[in-house]
Design an enzyme around this catalytic site. Structure first.
Site, short mmCIF file in Angstrom:
data_model
loop_
_atom_site.label_atom_id
_atom_site.label_comp_id
_atom_site.label_asym_id
_atom_site.label_seq_id
_atom_site.Cartn_x
_atom_site.Cartn_y
_atom_site.Cartn_z
N THR A 63 1.00 -1.22 0.08
CA THR A 63 -0.04 0.12 0.12
C THR A 63 0.84 1.24 0.00
OG1 THR A 63 -0.07 0.23 2.30
CG2 THR A 63 -1.87 -1.09 1.18
N HIS A 99 2.88 3.82 -3.06
CA HIS A 99 2.32 4.41 -4.36
C HIS A 99 1.46 3.81 -5.25
CE1 HIS A 99 4.96 7.30 -2.32
NE2 HIS A 99 6.10 6.72 -2.79
N CYS A 130 11.49 10.53 -2.35
CA CYS A 130 12.27 11.90 -2.91
C CYS A 130 12.64 12.86 -2.03
CB CYS A 130 11.38 12.29 -4.04
SG CYS A 130 9.79 12.78 -3.73
N SER A 141 9.67 -2.29 -4.92
CA SER A 141 11.11 -2.85 -5.27
C SER A 141 11.93 -3.00 -4.03
CB SER A 141 11.85 -1.73 -6.09
OG SER A 141 11.66 -0.39 -5.62
N TYR A 199 20.50 8.30 -9.03
CA TYR A 199 19.65 9.27 -8.54
C TYR A 199 19.68 9.42 -6.98
CZ TYR A 199 17.40 11.05 -12.68
OH TYR A 199 17.18 11.72 -14.10
N GLY A 243 21.02 0.48 -6.83
CA GLY A 243 20.05 0.49 -7.57
C GLY A 243 18.77 -0.45 -6.87
N ASP A 247 6.57 -0.55 -9.07
CA ASP A 247 8.09 -1.20 -9.12
C ASP A 247 8.29 -2.65 -9.27
OD1 ASP A 247 10.23 1.31 -7.16
OD2 ASP A 247 8.93 1.76 -8.86
C1 FAD Z 1 15.29 7.81 -1.89
C2 FAD Z 1 14.22 7.44 -3.01
C3 FAD Z 1 14.04 8.94 -3.76
C4 FAD Z 1 13.00 8.52 -4.96
N1 FAD Z 1 12.83 9.78 -5.67
C5 FAD Z 1 11.98 9.48 -6.46
C6 FAD Z 1 11.69 10.67 -7.44
O1 FAD Z 1 12.13 11.79 -7.28
N2 FAD Z 1 10.74 10.40 -8.45
C7 FAD Z 1 10.13 9.27 -8.87
O2 FAD Z 1 9.52 9.23 -9.85
N3 FAD Z 1 10.60 8.32 -8.27
C8 FAD Z 1 11.31 8.33 -6.96
N4 FAD Z 1 11.73 7.31 -6.20
C9 FAD Z 1 11.21 5.86 -6.64
C10 FAD Z 1 9.85 5.57 -6.08
O3 FAD Z 1 10.00 5.81 -4.65
C11 FAD Z 1 9.29 4.04 -6.48
O4 FAD Z 1 9.40 4.16 -7.75
C12 FAD Z 1 7.92 4.04 -5.83
O5 FAD Z 1 8.03 3.87 -4.34
C13 FAD Z 1 7.20 2.71 -6.30
O6 FAD Z 1 6.18 2.73 -5.47
P1 FAD Z 1 5.72 1.16 -5.41
O7 FAD Z 1 4.30 1.47 -4.64
O8 FAD Z 1 5.44 0.49 -6.66
O9 FAD Z 1 6.53 0.33 -4.38
P2 FAD Z 1 7.18 0.44 -3.18
O10 FAD Z 1 7.18 2.12 -2.75
O11 FAD Z 1 8.42 -0.29 -3.15
O12 FAD Z 1 6.31 -0.03 -2.20
C14 FAD Z 1 5.78 -1.31 -2.09
C15 FAD Z 1 5.09 -1.41 -0.72
O13 FAD Z 1 4.88 -2.95 -0.74
C16 FAD Z 1 5.13 -3.51 0.84
N5 FAD Z 1 5.51 -4.86 0.52
C17 FAD Z 1 6.43 -5.44 -0.18
N6 FAD Z 1 6.28 -6.60 0.10
C18 FAD Z 1 5.48 -6.94 1.05
C19 FAD Z 1 4.95 -8.24 1.66
N7 FAD Z 1 5.52 -9.53 1.48
N8 FAD Z 1 3.91 -8.18 2.50
C20 FAD Z 1 3.35 -6.85 2.65
N9 FAD Z 1 3.55 -5.76 2.18
C21 FAD Z 1 4.78 -5.97 1.39
C22 FAD Z 1 6.14 -2.47 1.02
O14 FAD Z 1 6.25 -2.55 2.47
C23 FAD Z 1 5.88 -1.20 0.57
O15 FAD Z 1 5.14 -0.48 1.35
C24 FAD Z 1 12.65 7.26 -5.25
C25 FAD Z 1 12.92 6.23 -4.41
C26 FAD Z 1 13.62 6.29 -3.24
C27 FAD Z 1 14.06 5.20 -2.51
N1 NAI Z 2 14.56 11.91 -9.38
C1 NAI Z 2 14.25 10.73 -9.62
O1 NAI Z 2 13.42 10.55 -10.49
C2 NAI Z 2 14.72 9.70 -8.74
C3 NAI Z 2 14.45 8.75 -8.80
N2 NAI Z 2 14.70 7.37 -8.29
C4 NAI Z 2 14.47 6.10 -8.67
O2 NAI Z 2 14.67 5.36 -7.79
C5 NAI Z 2 15.51 4.00 -8.18
C6 NAI Z 2 16.65 3.64 -7.44
O3 NAI Z 2 17.55 4.96 -7.56
P1 NAI Z 2 18.96 4.61 -7.55
O4 NAI Z 2 19.31 3.51 -6.17
O5 NAI Z 2 19.84 5.68 -7.43
O6 NAI Z 2 19.29 3.53 -8.77
P2 NAI Z 2 20.05 4.11 -10.31
O7 NAI Z 2 19.79 2.82 -11.03
O8 NAI Z 2 19.45 5.37 -10.46
O9 NAI Z 2 21.81 4.44 -9.79
C7 NAI Z 2 22.36 3.11 -9.42
C8 NAI Z 2 23.84 3.50 -9.38
O10 NAI Z 2 24.63 2.54 -8.96
C9 NAI Z 2 25.78 2.20 -9.69
N3 NAI Z 2 26.15 1.02 -9.40
C10 NAI Z 2 25.63 -0.31 -9.47
N4 NAI Z 2 26.39 -1.10 -8.83
C11 NAI Z 2 27.51 -0.76 -8.32
C12 NAI Z 2 28.57 -1.16 -7.73
N5 NAI Z 2 28.55 -2.57 -7.27
N6 NAI Z 2 29.36 -0.35 -7.43
C13 NAI Z 2 29.20 1.20 -7.42
N7 NAI Z 2 28.31 1.49 -8.28
C14 NAI Z 2 27.31 0.92 -8.66
C15 NAI Z 2 25.15 2.33 -11.40
O11 NAI Z 2 26.08 2.60 -12.22
C16 NAI Z 2 24.26 3.49 -11.02
O12 NAI Z 2 24.94 4.76 -11.33
C17 NAI Z 2 15.58 4.25 -9.61
O13 NAI Z 2 14.74 3.80 -10.47
C18 NAI Z 2 15.50 5.73 -9.88
O14 NAI Z 2 15.12 6.02 -11.14
C19 NAI Z 2 15.42 7.60 -7.16
C20 NAI Z 2 15.58 8.91 -6.81
C21 NAI Z 2 15.27 10.15 -7.28
#
Ligand code: FAD
Ligand code: NAI
Length: 445
Positions: free
Chosen positions: A8, A10, A42, A112, A158, A243, A281
């Site tokens: 539950t 996004h 984010c 994820s 990112y 990642g 994800d």
């Molecule tokens: C630090 C950070 C910054 C980010 N910034 C951005 C951004 O600026 N822009 C952007 O577009 N994206 C960003 N992302 C990516 C974005 O957060 C993810 O794409 C988004 O959270 C995906 O949503 P989701 O609901 O698919 O999955 P998730 O957010 O991973 O949620 C999955 C949910 O499932 C639950 N779950 C999993 N397995 C189980 C289980 N077995 N039983 C019960 N519950 C379970 C988890 O507890 C969780 O609440 C960022 C991610 C991170 C980590």
């Molecule tokens: N502004 C936005 O839109 C944001 C989006 N996100 C999303 O969240 C997800 C996760 O983001 P990230 O964890 O930053 O993944 P990412 O895929 O953006 O970056 C992972 C980085 O780790 C590097 N890497 C991989 N294995 C490595 C290793 N063994 N040693 C050193 N470097 C290594 C890769 O080259 C890559 O640059 C992505 O899907 C991203 O798009 C996250 C934050 C902000």
């Protein structure tokens, strides 16, 4: 119908709200192992970097809001198995109590999980990941310690670049590592990513690219050194940002998946089991640039795929428009946005592309105040000349709006030649009569 939603955040929230708001009369059960929902990851870097002073506004939904709409919300409840034949979900509550939920339709929104580097010393204290709110709290607490001076951030994608900025803003020494030759290598071509590298260096972040962590060493159980393929570095803390991968273990042996484990869906978000949908994800997604299904983990995609699944289960046949992986980043005021493929990514996926570059001021040349340079690259298929990707970089924030036009152009398969004569408004405060998007397109070979 009884609809069970696993996850539950996004994507799960978007599906639940679509069903609860538009298709009354169904029994909706929402299950999540976390104690909170809707946390905007984010915001972690903004809050930990004190660009916002606290995290409570980073949540936009609460369980009681769904209960008020008639849903059952089971938080701190972990789904352990799914019986796709009997159409049952088995879960364990925080109390240890086990429960079974039958379903008519099931929505998989388990998202994820961070990729964990398989190296020696992984279990040492002071090594962090950055997905959950709780993990952001732990990093924030570490940053508050005087003794935590040198931070190693592994992964300059990112999350890594954003948390590196946050650590710098908190007065830490920051070492940023990445296996690739530049930051943001998954999203930008080298001569774009280099602009971000210069920005990071200028702000005092120590760049270690083309360097892979091989071992974490510790003193009294806490990490004190990182050893890479090139050198070793004394550090007080490590944050892993290498990642994410689809969290699909509950279903990957029963449903068709991509090679990386993401659950395969069609444009209705339906999986290979007609009663099971996957969103966000944990699922694949249709890329209009690639013209095939792939994996792009973004909150923007999670929300839209949740909405599409909600409508299709509710009874409205609705197809996803597909996505381009449009995204943006802003680090110390330097902004980069991209949609679709970079040249490198297009070639990696086997597309035969060309590109056109241009650089100019954002606003009319005679405005000398607050008029930043913009770098643009438009990538297009040689044969069809359809636009497959665009990347922009500038201190100007206007590029954040402009990238969405390219997102639509890719979705609608517009060509670089159609873009060249597109009606784009002119006002000196915002652009030039021959603005950089038009000129880049006119210059296309
Ligand atoms: C630090 C950070 C910054 C980010 N910034 C951005 C951004 O600026 N822009 C952007 O577009 N994206 C960003 N992302 C990516 C974005 O957060 C993810 O794409 C988004 O959270 C995906 O949503 P989701 O609901 O698919 O999955 P998730 O957010 O991973 O949620 C999955 C949910 O499932 C639950 N779950 C999993 N397995 C189980 C289980 N077995 N039983 C019960 N519950 C379970 C988890 O507890 C969780 O609440 C960022 C991610 C991170 C980590
Ligand atoms: N502004 C936005 O839109 C944001 C989006 N996100 C999303 O969240 C997800 C996760 O983001 P990230 O964890 O930053 O993944 P990412 O895929 O953006 O970056 C992972 C980085 O780790 C590097 N890497 C991989 N294995 C490595 C290793 N063994 N040693 C050193 N470097 C290594 C890769 O080259 C890559 O640059 C992505 O899907 C991203 O798009 C996250 C934050 C902000």
């Amino acid at each position: 119908m009884k609809i069970v939603i696993i996850g539950t955040n996004h994507a799960g929230i978007a599906a639940a709200n679509t069903l609860l708001d538009k298709y009354l009369g169904h029994e909706i059960v929402m299950i999540d192992r976390n104690s909170n929902m809707s946390y905007l990851g984010c915001g972690t870097a903004l809050w930990v970097g004190r660009q916002i002073d606290q995290p409570h506004e980073l949540f936009y939904a609460r369980p009681d809001e769904f209960e008020a709409k008639g849903a059952t919300v089971l938080t701190e409840t972990e789904v352990s198995t799914i019986d796709f034949q009997k159409k049952q979900v088995h879960a364990i509550a925080k109390t240890g109590e086990t429960l079974v939920e039958d379903y008519d339709k099931l929505i998989l929104a388990m998202g994820s999980r961070p990729i964990i580097p398989k190296i020696l010393g992984n279990e040492l204290e002071g090594i962090h990941f950055l997905k959950l709110f709780q993990e952001g709290q732990a990093v924030d607490e570490e940053f508050a310690k005087e003794s935590v001076k040198r931070i190693a951030v592994i992964g300059a994608g990112y999350i890594g670049t954003e948390i590196a900025e946050a650590a710098k803003r908190r007065g830490k020494e920051v070492l940023l590592f990445d296996a690739e030759a530049t930051s943001l290598a998954s999203y930008y071509d080298e001569d774009f990513a280099k602009g971000m590298d210069e920005n990071l260096s200028k702000q005092g972040i120590e760049l270690h690219f083309g360097e892979i962590a091989q071992e974490f060493k510790g003193t009294n159980g806490r990490v004190s050194q990182i050893v890479t393929n090139k050198n070793s570095y004394d550090v007080d803390m490590v944050i892993n940002c290498i990642g994410f991968t689809a969290n699909s273990a509950l279903a990957s042996d029963q449903l068709d998946t991509l090679k990386n484990g993401a659950i395969k869906v069609d444009k209705h978000q339906q999986t290979s089991d007609p009663d099971v949908y996957a969103v966000g994800d944990v699922a694949s997604i249709y890329s209009n640039a690639l013209q095939d299904f792939t994996y792009i983990a973004l909150a923007s995609n999670a929300v839209r795929s949740g909405i599409v699944a909600g409508h299709n289960i509710g009874g409205t046949s609705l197809e996803s428009a597909g996505v381009q992986g449009s995204n943006g980043i802003s680090i110390f005021g330097y902004n980069m946005t991209s949609t679709g493929f970079s040249v490198k990514a297009a070639e990696r996926f086997g597309l035969d592309v060309s590109y056109t570059d241009f650089e100019d001021k954002q606003k009319a040349w005679f405005l000398h105040e607050d008029n930043d340079t913009v770098k643009i690259r438009i990538v297009y298929e040689k044969e069809s000349r359809r636009i497959v990707g665009t990347q922009m970089a500038s201190y100007s924030e206007i590029i954040a709006g402009n990238i969405n036009m390219f997102s639509l152009a890719i979705q609608e398969q517009k060509t670089i030649d159609e873009l060249a004569l597109l009606d784009l408004f002119f006002l000196p405060h915002f652009n030039s009569p021959y603005n950089y998007m038009t000129v880049a397109a006119l210059n296309a070979k």
